[in-house]
Design a protein around this motif. Sequence first.
Motif, PDB file in Angstrom:
ATOM      1  N   ILE A 130       0.811  -1.088  -0.107  1.00  8.18           N
ATOM      2  CA  ILE A 130      -0.023  -0.223   0.030  1.00  8.18           C
ATOM      3  C   ILE A 130       1.011   1.306   0.060  1.00  8.18           C
ATOM      4  CG2 ILE A 130      -1.840   1.095   1.223  1.00  8.18           C
ATOM      5  CD1 ILE A 130      -2.695  -1.387   2.543  1.00  8.18           C
ATOM      6  N   TYR A 131       0.782   2.113  -1.009  1.00  4.34           N
ATOM      7  CA  TYR A 131       1.648   3.224  -1.049  1.00  4.34           C
ATOM      8  C   TYR A 131       0.911   4.406  -1.137  1.00  4.34           C
ATOM      9  CZ  TYR A 131       4.870  -0.199  -2.672  1.00  4.34           C
ATOM     10  OH  TYR A 131       5.916  -1.148  -2.992  1.00  4.34           O
ATOM     11  N   PRO A 132       1.369   5.644  -0.653  1.00  7.70           N
ATOM     12  CA  PRO A 132       0.697   7.060  -0.420  1.00  7.70           C
ATOM     13  C   PRO A 132       1.169   7.662  -1.910  1.00  7.70           C
ATOM     14  CG  PRO A 132       2.986   6.989   0.743  1.00  7.70           C
ATOM     15  CD  PRO A 132       2.749   5.569   0.223  1.00  7.70           C
ATOM     16  N   ILE A 133       0.092   8.331  -2.474  1.00 11.58           N
ATOM     17  CA  ILE A 133       0.416   9.188  -3.641  1.00 11.58           C
ATOM     18  C   ILE A 133       0.113  10.390  -3.050  1.00 11.58           C
ATOM     19  CG2 ILE A 133      -0.149   7.175  -5.219  1.00 11.58           C
ATOM     20  CD1 ILE A 133      -2.781   8.232  -5.580  1.00 11.58           C
ATOM     21  N   ALA A 134       0.664  11.393  -3.953  1.00 14.11           N
ATOM     22  CA  ALA A 134       0.571  13.118  -3.578  1.00 14.11           C
ATOM     23  C   ALA A 134       0.413  13.521  -5.117  1.00 14.11           C
ATOM     24  CB  ALA A 134       1.868  13.404  -2.917  1.00 14.11           C
ATOM     25  N   GLY A 135      -0.724  14.057  -5.506  1.00 15.85           N
ATOM     26  CA  GLY A 135      -1.196  14.861  -6.617  1.00 15.85           C
ATOM     27  C   GLY A 135      -1.373  13.776  -7.574  1.00 15.85           C
ATOM     28  N   PRO A 136      -1.374  14.452  -8.868  1.00 11.98           N
ATOM     29  CA  PRO A 136      -1.780  13.551 -10.032  1.00 11.98           C
ATOM     30  C   PRO A 136      -0.845  12.385 -10.271  1.00 11.98           C
ATOM     31  CG  PRO A 136      -1.843  15.486 -10.534  1.00 11.98           C
ATOM     32  CD  PRO A 136      -0.976  15.707  -9.151  1.00 11.98           C
ATOM     33  N   THR A 137      -1.167  11.224 -10.212  1.00 10.42           N
ATOM     34  CA  THR A 137      -0.463   9.934 -10.503  1.00 10.42           C
ATOM     35  C   THR A 137      -1.209   9.159 -11.831  1.00 10.42           C
ATOM     36  OG1 THR A 137       0.078   9.897  -8.406  1.00 10.42           O
ATOM     37  CG2 THR A 137       0.289   7.807  -9.537  1.00 10.42           C
ATOM     38  N   THR A 138      -0.331   8.442 -12.478  1.00  9.59           N
ATOM     39  CA  THR A 138      -0.854   7.668 -13.621  1.00  9.59           C
ATOM     40  C   THR A 138      -0.482   6.180 -13.196  1.00  9.59           C
ATOM     41  OG1 THR A 138       1.278   7.654 -14.707  1.00  9.59           O
ATOM     42  CG2 THR A 138      -0.075   9.482 -15.141  1.00  9.59           C
ATOM     43  N   LEU A 139      -1.003   5.146 -13.946  1.00 11.45           N
ATOM     44  CA  LEU A 139      -0.753   3.896 -13.751  1.00 11.45           C
ATOM     45  C   LEU A 139       0.652   3.606 -13.901  1.00 11.45           C
ATOM     46  CD1 LEU A 139      -1.775   1.125 -13.407  1.00 11.45           C
ATOM     47  CD2 LEU A 139      -2.156   0.599 -16.006  1.00 11.45           C
ATOM     48  N   ILE A 140       1.419   4.058 -14.941  1.00 11.81           N
ATOM     49  CA  ILE A 140       2.894   3.790 -14.995  1.00 11.81           C
ATOM     50  C   ILE A 140       3.531   4.249 -13.652  1.00 11.81           C
ATOM     51  CG2 ILE A 140       5.047   4.404 -16.012  1.00 11.81           C
ATOM     52  CD1 ILE A 140       3.571   2.484 -17.574  1.00 11.81           C
ATOM     53  N   GLN A 141       3.393   5.570 -13.217  1.00  9.47           N
ATOM     54  CA  GLN A 141       3.995   5.984 -11.924  1.00  9.47           C
ATOM     55  C   GLN A 141       3.724   5.055 -10.758  1.00  9.47           C
ATOM     56  OE1 GLN A 141       2.283   9.796 -12.132  1.00  9.47           O
ATOM     57  NE2 GLN A 141       4.223  10.833 -13.011  1.00  9.47           N
ATOM     58  N   SER A 172      -9.506  -3.194 -17.219  1.00 11.60           N
ATOM     59  CA  SER A 172      -7.956  -3.568 -17.675  1.00 11.60           C
ATOM     60  C   SER A 172      -7.499  -2.639 -18.527  1.00 11.60           C
ATOM     61  CB  SER A 172      -8.230  -4.856 -18.611  1.00 11.60           C
ATOM     62  OG  SER A 172      -8.791  -6.017 -17.655  1.00 11.60           O
ATOM     63  N   PHE A 173      -5.955  -2.864 -18.504  1.00 11.55           N
ATOM     64  CA  PHE A 173      -5.225  -1.969 -18.993  1.00 11.55           C
ATOM     65  C   PHE A 173      -3.800  -2.392 -19.372  1.00 11.55           C
ATOM     66  CE2 PHE A 173      -7.419   0.819 -16.364  1.00 11.55           C
ATOM     67  CZ  PHE A 173      -7.907   1.907 -16.980  1.00 11.55           C
ATOM     68  N   ASP A 174      -3.503  -2.119 -20.731  1.00 10.40           N
ATOM     69  CA  ASP A 174      -2.134  -2.831 -21.267  1.00 10.40           C
ATOM     70  C   ASP A 174      -1.133  -1.939 -21.040  1.00 10.40           C
ATOM     71  OD1 ASP A 174      -0.326  -3.829 -23.167  1.00 10.40           O
ATOM     72  OD2 ASP A 174      -1.858  -4.545 -24.559  1.00 10.40           O
ATOM     73  N   LEU A 175      -0.150  -2.330 -20.090  1.00 13.40           N
ATOM     74  CA  LEU A 175       1.137  -1.678 -20.042  1.00 13.40           C
ATOM     75  C   LEU A 175       2.208  -1.529 -21.175  1.00 13.40           C
ATOM     76  CD1 LEU A 175       2.229  -2.729 -16.355  1.00 13.40           C
ATOM     77  CD2 LEU A 175       1.099  -0.314 -17.092  1.00 13.40           C
ATOM     78  N   THR A 176       1.987  -2.527 -21.860  1.00 11.58           N
ATOM     79  CA  THR A 176       2.825  -2.777 -23.117  1.00 11.58           C
ATOM     80  C   THR A 176       2.706  -1.651 -24.139  1.00 11.58           C
ATOM     81  OG1 THR A 176       3.374  -5.024 -22.989  1.00 11.58           O
ATOM     82  CG2 THR A 176       3.682  -3.814 -24.857  1.00 11.58           C
ATOM     83  N   ILE A 178       0.604   1.237 -23.251  1.00 11.23           N
ATOM     84  CA  ILE A 178       1.094   2.418 -22.654  1.00 11.23           C
ATOM     85  C   ILE A 178       2.392   2.938 -22.858  1.00 11.23           C
ATOM     86  CG2 ILE A 178       1.008   3.853 -20.548  1.00 11.23           C
ATOM     87  CD1 ILE A 178      -1.295   1.795 -19.748  1.00 11.23           C
ATOM     88  N   ARG A 179       3.487   1.900 -22.472  1.00  6.50           N
ATOM     89  CA  ARG A 179       4.611   2.501 -22.550  1.00  6.50           C
ATOM     90  C   ARG A 179       5.181   2.580 -23.981  1.00  6.50           C
ATOM     91  NH1 ARG A 179       6.096  -2.906 -18.771  1.00  6.50           N
ATOM     92  NH2 ARG A 179       6.309  -1.808 -16.833  1.00  6.50           N
ATOM     93  N   ARG A 180       4.413   1.896 -24.977  1.00  4.69           N
ATOM     94  CA  ARG A 180       4.906   2.398 -26.547  1.00  4.69           C
ATOM     95  C   ARG A 180       4.138   3.561 -26.908  1.00  4.69           C
ATOM     96  NH1 ARG A 180       3.947  -3.870 -28.722  1.00  4.69           N
ATOM     97  NH2 ARG A 180       5.866  -4.803 -27.945  1.00  4.69           N
ATOM     98  N   GLY A 181       3.277   4.104 -26.197  1.00 10.58           N
ATOM     99  CA  GLY A 181       2.725   5.349 -26.467  1.00 10.58           C
ATOM    100  C   GLY A 181       1.536   4.860 -27.398  1.00 10.58           C
ATOM    101  N   GLY A 182       1.083   3.847 -27.382  1.00 14.87           N
ATOM    102  CA  GLY A 182      -0.083   3.390 -28.228  1.00 14.87           C
ATOM    103  C   GLY A 182      -1.496   3.385 -27.547  1.00 14.87           C
ATOM    104  N   ALA A 183      -1.280   3.759 -26.127  1.00 14.37           N
ATOM    105  CA  ALA A 183      -2.444   4.022 -25.506  1.00 14.37           C
ATOM    106  C   ALA A 183      -2.271   5.036 -24.290  1.00 14.37           C
ATOM    107  CB  ALA A 183      -3.157   2.769 -24.622  1.00 14.37           C
ATOM    108  N   PRO A 184      -3.426   5.823 -23.877  1.00 13.54           N
ATOM    109  CA  PRO A 184      -2.989   6.807 -22.749  1.00 13.54           C
ATOM    110  C   PRO A 184      -2.530   6.100 -21.549  1.00 13.54           C
ATOM    111  CG  PRO A 184      -5.382   6.675 -23.357  1.00 13.54           C
ATOM    112  CD  PRO A 184      -4.472   5.823 -24.376  1.00 13.54           C
ATOM    113  N   ASP A 185      -1.838   6.697 -20.716  1.00 13.72           N
ATOM    114  CA  ASP A 185      -1.359   6.317 -19.498  1.00 13.72           C
ATOM    115  C   ASP A 185      -2.537   6.685 -18.419  1.00 13.72           C
ATOM    116  OD1 ASP A 185      -0.007   5.441 -17.068  1.00 13.72           O
ATOM    117  OD2 ASP A 185       1.371   6.926 -17.335  1.00 13.72           O
ATOM    118  N   PRO A 186      -3.315   5.827 -17.951  1.00 16.21           N
ATOM    119  CA  PRO A 186      -4.462   6.335 -16.917  1.00 16.21           C
ATOM    120  C   PRO A 186      -4.268   7.006 -15.791  1.00 16.21           C
ATOM    121  CG  PRO A 186      -4.435   3.980 -17.119  1.00 16.21           C
ATOM    122  CD  PRO A 186      -3.315   4.433 -17.994  1.00 16.21           C
TER     123      PRO A 186
END
Length: 221
Positions: A130-141, A172-176, A178-186
């Motif tokens: 369980i991790y704290p997040i501060a401010g806007p955070t994306t799935l990759i982050q 569901s999300f596809d990290l591959t 997202i990392r290639r820029g083919g899908a937005p980082d939610p």
Amino acid sequence: MAVAALGLSSCADKRGGTVPYDVPNFGAPDAPIVLKTDESYHIGPGDQLAIVVFRVPEMSGDVTVDMTGNLTMPLIGQVSAVGKTADQLQTELAALLGSKYLQNPEVRVAVKTANNQRVTIDGSVKQAGIYPIAGPTTLIQAIALARGTDTDANPRRVIVFRVIGGQRQAASFDLTDIRRGGAPDPAIFGNDVIVVDGNKARQNFRDALTAVPILSIFRPF
């Protein structure tokens, strides 16, 4: 539920399962519910504390625990607060003040605002938790907070569970992609639960999904 089990057993590095991809309306979650703290609550980063030093008003007031888990008070400076209960912290503050500055100080600590901005990251990641997040955070982050995906991970299938409209939903999300820029980082929000698929994670998916009817996934459940 046999259908769900089959969907969850798909090969690594492939999409699959019953939770949909490319969900256009997977919006922001409900406003966080105020956390009711008790004597067992452990202070976390971002929590706001009300500290009262009796008969010393200049040392009393609201203090926010910083993201390193520390707070700062006059005279004694920086004090580690994270992981402690309010009672434990007030005992420590009284001891620090009494050792040099005040005679028999009386200190009271209360959690005024508990930080709800935490996400749960589970499955095939290097450091689930369980991790704290501060401010806007994306799935990759968020995945980076868990030290990235594990060696057995299937990055093409990552499920985010979220409460929307008072009901738990998933996408569901596809990290591959997202990392290639083919899908937005939610965007990821406080109280989201992220599960990364992989050989070690398959039971996590079963536990999360088989508790509800198969047709209710990404519908209210």
